[in-house]
Design a protein around this motif. Structure first.
Motif: not given
Ligand code: UDP
Ligand code: MG
Length: 317
Positions: A12, A16, A45, A97-98, A100, A134, A199, A202, A207-208, A213
């Motif tokens: 997703p 990115e 997305d 897709s980041d 991680q 986090k 893990r 990023r 972060t998204k 959220k």
């Molecule tokens: N993502 C998405 N839609 C959103 C938020 C996040 O598709 O509304 C994707 C984002 O691009 C990533 C994955 O979900 O590939 C996880 O997001 P993120 O790395 O920001 O979350 P974290 O690892 O910080 O929990």
């Protein structure tokens, strides 16, 4: 004719741009090592940073890449859901897709699948580059969910996992709007196993998943898999009623014995505030569930696709 690949990778994408080229390269490298056919579904997305065009370019140059482009941002869980709907592989891998989730771990997931496991989830043994806040909130969250839900969702496990086609087919029939995929994938059963991994931080960007959220996902997980919050209202009711049952004779007795305590408005006010609070919280909890029922009853599509891969045969809207 069956042109289905053996593996589907779902990533997703929400803004990115910097991570995309590296994600593509690393997945390509890893999947070519598997010596099996594969496809990569990039679900856009509602990105606004130009990721959409880059996804189109990558897909244009490599037929194994299948872009699903959303009409707007629908959220991570829904983006992955679309990937599952469009997937054709005999095994499906979900990855962030980041970067991680290191794509190299996919080979370990595949190994377990070849041993006969139908869900292979990746457990985080360590998290790099994430804030203390986090890590703590995530840890508390996983343990809370584990305690209060009926499904035993593995601890410290995100969406990074491999699922057999059998599992994906069942998941694709579950069209709930408020989705907690790792819970759903535990709920279905089948032969499951975990693989631990470190893990990474990023790679680029922020972060998204801001706190809002995260809270939303936590609420979805709790309401989607547990009635405990509803039962809390009942418990609180019994506790309040119990306290008053004890308090009434005590106060009467003290009055008879001539005590001057509990005279005045303060006690009354505290009792009223306490009960009022309990009632409002209970109403709020009820509201959470009712709002979710309303969303389900409306029966809207889970997502709206503005560009889907043309060769798709499993697509749902
Ligand atoms: N993502 C998405 N839609 C959103 C938020 C996040 O598709 O509304 C994707 C984002 O691009 C990533 C994955 O979900 O590939 C996880 O997001 P993120 O790395 O920001 O979350 P974290 O690892 O910080 O929990
Ligand atoms: Mg991330």
């Amino acid at each position: 004719m069956d042109n289905s690949p053996v593996f589907t990778i779902i990533a997703p994408i929400y803004n990115e741009l910097e991570n995309l080229p590296i994600l593509y390269d690393r997945i390509k490298e890893v999947m070519d090592k598997s010596e099996q056919s594969w496809e990569l579904i990039l679900v856009d997305d509602g990105s606004t940073d130009g990721s959409t065009n880059l996804i189109r370019d990558i897909a244009h140059n490599d037929g194994r890449i299948r872009p699903v482009i959303f009409a707007r941002n629908f959220g991570h869980q829904i983006a992955v859901t679309a990937g599952l709907d469009f997937s054709r592989g005999r095994a499906v891998v979900i990855i962030d897709s980041d970067l991680q989730d290191p794509p190299e771990v996919i080979l370990q997931l595949i190994e377990k699948w070849q041993e006969g496991y139908e869900v292979v989830y990746a457990v985080r043994s360590d998290r790099e580059g994430e804030t203390f806040f986090k890590k703590v909130t995530a840890s508390v969250f996983y343990r809370l969910i584990f305690r209060i839900t009926d499904v035993k969702i593995p601890l410290d496990t995100g969406d990074f996992r491999l699922m057999d086609r059998k599992v994906v087919s069942v998941m694709n029939t579950m069209r709930e709007h408020h989705r907690f995929l790792r819970g759903m994938s535990a709920w279905v059963g089948f032969k499951q196993v975990g693989v631990t991994y470190k893990r990474a931080a990023r790679l680029a960007g922020e972060t998204k998943y801001p706190i809002k959220k995260m809270m939303k996902l936590a609420l979805t997980a709790i309401t989607g898999f547990s009635y405990v919050p509803l039962q809390i209202a009942t418990y609180m009711g019994f506790i309040s009623a119990g306290i008053s049952l004890i308090a009434i004779p005590v106060v009467i007795l003290m009055r008879i014995l001539g005590s001057q305590q509990f005279i005045g408005q303060a006690t009354t006010l505290i009792a009223v505030l306490f009960l009022g609070g309990v009632q409002l919280i209970s109403l709020g909890i009820l509201g959470e569930y009712i709002g979710r029922i309303y969303d389900e009853v409306k029966g809207r599509p889970l997502y709206i696709v503005s560009e889907a891969p043309s060769d798709n045969k499993n697509s749902k809207e």
